[in-house]
Design a protein around this motif. Structure first.
Motif, PDB file in Angstrom:
ATOM      1  N   ASP A 264     -33.189 -29.340  84.016  1.00  0.00           N
ATOM      2  CA  ASP A 264     -32.493 -28.093  84.363  1.00  0.00           C
ATOM      3  C   ASP A 264     -32.433 -27.160  83.149  1.00  0.00           C
ATOM      4  O   ASP A 264     -32.642 -25.947  83.274  1.00  0.00           O
ATOM      5  CB  ASP A 264     -31.085 -28.393  84.864  1.00  0.00           C
ATOM      6  CG  ASP A 264     -31.069 -28.983  86.268  1.00  0.00           C
ATOM      7  OD1 ASP A 264     -32.102 -28.870  86.972  1.00  0.00           O
ATOM      8  OD2 ASP A 264     -30.040 -29.556  86.664  1.00  0.00           O
ATOM      9  N   LYS A 265     -32.137 -27.728  81.980  1.00  0.00           N
ATOM     10  CA  LYS A 265     -32.069 -26.910  80.767  1.00  0.00           C
ATOM     11  C   LYS A 265     -33.448 -26.349  80.414  1.00  0.00           C
ATOM     12  O   LYS A 265     -33.572 -25.203  79.953  1.00  0.00           O
ATOM     13  CB  LYS A 265     -31.507 -27.725  79.607  1.00  0.00           C
ATOM     14  CG  LYS A 265     -30.034 -28.096  79.765  1.00  0.00           C
ATOM     15  CD  LYS A 265     -29.506 -28.801  78.544  1.00  0.00           C
ATOM     16  CE  LYS A 265     -28.058 -29.230  78.752  1.00  0.00           C
ATOM     17  NZ  LYS A 265     -27.170 -28.064  78.947  1.00  0.00           N
ATOM     18  N   LEU A 266     -34.481 -27.149  80.638  1.00  0.00           N
ATOM     19  CA  LEU A 266     -35.836 -26.670  80.372  1.00  0.00           C
ATOM     20  C   LEU A 266     -36.220 -25.541  81.317  1.00  0.00           C
ATOM     21  O   LEU A 266     -36.914 -24.594  80.923  1.00  0.00           O
ATOM     22  CB  LEU A 266     -36.832 -27.824  80.496  1.00  0.00           C
ATOM     23  CG  LEU A 266     -36.830 -28.824  79.337  1.00  0.00           C
ATOM     24  CD1 LEU A 266     -37.680 -30.039  79.682  1.00  0.00           C
ATOM     25  CD2 LEU A 266     -37.346 -28.169  78.056  1.00  0.00           C
ATOM     26  N   ALA A 267     -35.756 -25.613  82.551  1.00  0.00           N
ATOM     27  CA  ALA A 267     -36.024 -24.534  83.507  1.00  0.00           C
ATOM     28  C   ALA A 267     -35.334 -23.241  83.053  1.00  0.00           C
ATOM     29  O   ALA A 267     -35.915 -22.146  83.140  1.00  0.00           O
ATOM     30  CB  ALA A 267     -35.548 -24.939  84.896  1.00  0.00           C
ATOM     31  N   GLU A 268     -34.107 -23.375  82.546  1.00  0.00           N
ATOM     32  CA  GLU A 268     -33.400 -22.200  82.017  1.00  0.00           C
ATOM     33  C   GLU A 268     -34.149 -21.626  80.814  1.00  0.00           C
ATOM     34  O   GLU A 268     -34.274 -20.403  80.663  1.00  0.00           O
ATOM     35  CB  GLU A 268     -31.976 -22.593  81.615  1.00  0.00           C
ATOM     36  CG  GLU A 268     -31.078 -23.012  82.775  1.00  0.00           C
ATOM     37  CD  GLU A 268     -29.754 -23.586  82.304  1.00  0.00           C
ATOM     38  OE1 GLU A 268     -29.505 -23.556  81.072  1.00  0.00           O
ATOM     39  OE2 GLU A 268     -28.967 -24.059  83.142  1.00  0.00           O
ATOM     40  N   LEU A 269     -34.651 -22.521  79.976  1.00  0.00           N
ATOM     41  CA  LEU A 269     -35.392 -22.092  78.794  1.00  0.00           C
ATOM     42  C   LEU A 269     -36.679 -21.373  79.195  1.00  0.00           C
ATOM     43  O   LEU A 269     -37.036 -20.341  78.611  1.00  0.00           O
ATOM     44  CB  LEU A 269     -35.708 -23.307  77.930  1.00  0.00           C
ATOM     45  CG  LEU A 269     -36.479 -23.065  76.637  1.00  0.00           C
ATOM     46  CD1 LEU A 269     -35.658 -22.207  75.687  1.00  0.00           C
ATOM     47  CD2 LEU A 269     -36.844 -24.392  75.979  1.00  0.00           C
ATOM     48  N   ASP A 270     -37.369 -21.893  80.197  1.00  0.00           N
ATOM     49  CA  ASP A 270     -38.596 -21.252  80.674  1.00  0.00           C
ATOM     50  C   ASP A 270     -38.318 -19.827  81.154  1.00  0.00           C
ATOM     51  O   ASP A 270     -39.137 -18.915  80.945  1.00  0.00           O
ATOM     52  CB  ASP A 270     -39.216 -22.069  81.805  1.00  0.00           C
ATOM     53  CG  ASP A 270     -39.867 -23.355  81.307  1.00  0.00           C
ATOM     54  OD1 ASP A 270     -40.100 -23.474  80.095  1.00  0.00           O
ATOM     55  OD2 ASP A 270     -40.116 -24.253  82.145  1.00  0.00           O
ATOM     56  N   ALA A 271     -37.172 -19.642  81.811  1.00  0.00           N
ATOM     57  CA  ALA A 271     -36.811 -18.310  82.297  1.00  0.00           C
ATOM     58  C   ALA A 271     -36.608 -17.334  81.137  1.00  0.00           C
ATOM     59  O   ALA A 271     -36.989 -16.161  81.223  1.00  0.00           O
ATOM     60  CB  ALA A 271     -35.544 -18.389  83.148  1.00  0.00           C
ATOM     61  N   GLU A 272     -36.032 -17.829  80.031  1.00  0.00           N
ATOM     62  CA  GLU A 272     -35.832 -16.965  78.864  1.00  0.00           C
ATOM     63  C   GLU A 272     -37.156 -16.690  78.158  1.00  0.00           C
ATOM     64  O   GLU A 272     -37.409 -15.571  77.698  1.00  0.00           O
ATOM     65  CB  GLU A 272     -34.836 -17.618  77.898  1.00  0.00           C
ATOM     66  CG  GLU A 272     -33.444 -17.825  78.486  1.00  0.00           C
ATOM     67  CD  GLU A 272     -32.852 -16.534  79.021  1.00  0.00           C
ATOM     68  OE1 GLU A 272     -33.055 -15.468  78.400  1.00  0.00           O
ATOM     69  OE2 GLU A 272     -32.182 -16.579  80.073  1.00  0.00           O
ATOM     70  N   HIS A 273     -38.007 -17.709  78.079  1.00  0.00           N
ATOM     71  CA  HIS A 273     -39.326 -17.499  77.480  1.00  0.00           C
ATOM     72  C   HIS A 273     -40.142 -16.490  78.286  1.00  0.00           C
ATOM     73  O   HIS A 273     -40.933 -15.719  77.718  1.00  0.00           O
ATOM     74  CB  HIS A 273     -40.092 -18.823  77.392  1.00  0.00           C
ATOM     75  CG  HIS A 273     -39.681 -19.667  76.233  1.00  0.00           C
ATOM     76  ND1 HIS A 273     -39.793 -21.041  76.222  1.00  0.00           N
ATOM     77  CD2 HIS A 273     -39.148 -19.344  75.027  1.00  0.00           C
ATOM     78  CE1 HIS A 273     -39.358 -21.511  75.070  1.00  0.00           C
ATOM     79  NE2 HIS A 273     -38.957 -20.507  74.327  1.00  0.00           N
ATOM     80  N   ALA A 274     -39.954 -16.488  79.600  1.00  0.00           N
ATOM     81  CA  ALA A 274     -40.691 -15.555  80.460  1.00  0.00           C
ATOM     82  C   ALA A 274     -40.386 -14.105  80.095  1.00  0.00           C
ATOM     83  O   ALA A 274     -41.252 -13.227  80.222  1.00  0.00           O
ATOM     84  CB  ALA A 274     -40.366 -15.818  81.923  1.00  0.00           C
ATOM     85  N   LYS A 275     -39.175 -13.858  79.625  1.00  0.00           N
ATOM     86  CA  LYS A 275     -38.810 -12.497  79.219  1.00  0.00           C
ATOM     87  C   LYS A 275     -39.636 -12.052  78.018  1.00  0.00           C
ATOM     88  O   LYS A 275     -40.048 -10.894  77.921  1.00  0.00           O
ATOM     89  CB  LYS A 275     -37.311 -12.427  78.901  1.00  0.00           C
ATOM     90  CG  LYS A 275     -36.406 -12.703  80.095  1.00  0.00           C
ATOM     91  CD  LYS A 275     -34.941 -12.710  79.680  1.00  0.00           C
ATOM     92  CE  LYS A 275     -34.033 -13.076  80.852  1.00  0.00           C
ATOM     93  NZ  LYS A 275     -32.604 -13.158  80.440  1.00  0.00           N
TER      94      LYS A 275
END
Length: 531
Positions: free
Chosen positions: A24-35
């Motif tokens: 779940d934390k990695l998914a949140e991180l991926d969303a921030e990296h996408a920015k």
């Protein structure tokens, strides 16, 4: 060497819960990296490509060797600030013609690639990595200079970017610039102070002052090409060493420039690497969902070091800190890893001796952080925890071998310093997405402030407001929790990136290869150790 065994039960409910939480934390991180990957957004990227131009990351991809690695650094820079995530620049280490290079690529889709305060910090960090590891620096330039909306924070510190280029060159570290578009005002000095310069014909424009400024300053009417076009610089001013037909040709010429550098590593070559005997995928289930619960770092080492082999040093002394020797991607390393969070006097003394041994053997050190700091209390103060902690910090601060740090969990108090946090200049520092870092835990910090406030009220003879205290503690805990998160800390460049635990071995392998670009030599002296 001793082969590490594992006690991890991958079928347990706890393992599955830990794995799910970290995913779940990695998914949140991926969303921030996408920015960061989005740059200036779809419209800006479409407009940029409509001009026949490549994006910053597309330029990097064509620059590095086919299927070669590129370790992007600080992708979350500027997170949580008024500036776009990524700080309008892409930095990292990539292999070009078999040579590890530091790459700095302006992102022209974000306000024309103009530099804001976070652009500078990210670029300076890349310059430091190039200097300390003796890696060639490649600048992929397309920048409008300083972001004028924040010029007061850019103009004066921004001069360091040009100083860094000249110092790298003086140290025999090659600097190469490829200019794809505007390089205006201060941006013009990046190619101006590089060893070699490639410019794209009819696209690159390098000048201190563009036509409007020249008209205002001197009354002269001049066009872009006569002021700073690639062809003019290639035939008249001599600033361009090569004029490329297009962007792809510019990247080809840049690769050829690197190929002709005749670079050789200064450090010893690695041995034949061997994969760990335990699956890196299992690292996801190692980390407890409660950050206050420690975990055995030997389980981590079993999944990142060569052959899962580890010779532990002083295994029965100072058990809250694991120390020992291993190889990672063929490179020898000394490891210091927190086992039970708190550092006592025994752990501090053990660490100081081990760091001295690593320096005497010219062996890089890997710090795996999961610490709540040094132990407090009357018994420990009387036992000398301050001087023993100071001994460990002294050893870390004066150690001369390369340091690599990974924050796997907690990183609180002076434990952050003793385990080589950012203030102690590790060559590289990465964070796992579950990590936390602050002066102390949120509940502890809120409790301390509450006690101080109570004592202040009592000293003045005032009744203490319990409702206010509850609200204060809640607000402090929320603030500390927010400011302890990896994205917040990475956004301020307190690390070089938040990484997937499964990538730890690969990331550290690339970093170890990079640090061997220069000599690996231990310290010959330390400060006074208080005994």
């Amino acid at each position: 060497m001793t082969v590490l065994r594992t006690a991890l039960d991958t079928r347990s409910a706890e393992y599955r819960e830990n794995r799910a939480a970290l995913l779940d934390k990695l998914a949140e991180l991926d969303a921030e990296h996408a920015k960061a990957l989005a740059g200036g957004g779809p419209r800006a990227v479409e407009r940029h490509r409509g001009r026949g131009k490549l994006t910053a990351r597309e330029r990097v991809e064509l620059l590095v060797d086919q299927d070669g690695p590129f370790l992007e650094l600080s992708p979350l820079a500027a997170w949580g600030t008024d500036y776009p995530v990524g700080a309008s620049v892409v930095t990292g280490i990539g292999v070009v013609e078999g040579v590890e290079c530091v790459v700095v690529a302006n992102d022209p889709t974000v306000r024309g690639g103009a530099s804001n305060p976070w652009t500078l910090r990210k670029t300076f960090r890349a310059d430091d990595i190039a200097a300390r590891n003796r890696l060639p620096l490649i600048s992929l330039v397309e920048s409008g200079g300083a972001d004028l909306t924040g010029q007061s924070e850019v103009f004066i510190p921004g001069g360091r970017a040009f100083r860094d280029l000249t110092r790298l060159s003086a140290a025999g570290i090659p600097t190469i610039s490829a200019v794809f578009g505007n390089a205006t005002a201060g941006g013009a000095y990046v190619p101006g102070m590089s060893d070699q310069v490639i410019m794209v014909d009819r696209r690159a424009k390098v000048f201190l002052g563009g036509p409007p400024l020249v008209r205002m300053a001197t009354g002269e009417e001049a066009d872009d090409e006569s002021l700073g076009g690639a062809r003019m610089h290639g035939t008249t001013s001599g600033l361009a060493d090569f004029v490329a037909a297009d962007e792809v040709d510019a990247l080809r010429l840049t690769r050829r420039a690197v190929a002709r550098l005749n670079r050789r590593k200064h450090g010893p070559p690695p041995k034949e690497p061997e994969p760990p005997r335990h699956d890196e995928e299992e690292l996801l289930g190692l980390v407890p969902t409660d950050p206050r619960v420690p975990f055995d770092p030997r389980e981590v080492l079993a999944r990142i070091v060569d052959g899962s082999r580890f010779d532990e040093f002083k295994p029965d002394y100072g058990g809250s800190l694991v120390t020992g020797w291993a190889d990672l991607h063929g490179y020898p390393i000394g490891v210091l890893a927190n086992a039970r969070g708190v550092l006592f006097s025994e752990e501090a003394q053990k660490a100081a001796q081990f760091i001295q041994l690593a320096n005497s053997a010219d062996t890089p050190l890997l710090f795996l952080q999961n610490t709540t700091g040094y132990m407090v209390g009357a018994r420990y103060e009387q036992g000398g925890i301050i001087k023993h902690g100071a001994m460990m910090i002294n050893a870390v601060a004066n150690s001369a071998v390369p340091h690599l740090t990974v924050v796997m969990g907690a990183s609180y108090g002076a434990g952050n310093y003793g385990m080589c946090g950012r203030a102690y200049d590790p060559r590289f520092l990465f964070t796992w997405p579950n990590a936390r870092s602050a002066v102390m835990g949120p509940a502890q910090l809120a409790g301390v402030l509450s006690i101080v406030a109570r004592q202040a009220a009592a000293a003045k003879g005032r009744e203490y407001d319990e409702e206010h205290d509850t609200a204060l503690r809640r607000a402090v805990e929320e603030q500390v929790e927010q400011q302890s998160l990896p994205a917040f800390l990475s956004g301020r460049l307190y690390d070089d990136g938040v990484i997937d635990p499964r990538d730890t071995r690969t990331v550290l392998g690339l970093c170890l290869s990079a640090v061997h670009g220069g000599p690996v030599k231990g310290a010959t002296g330390y400060g006074v150790f208080r005994m």
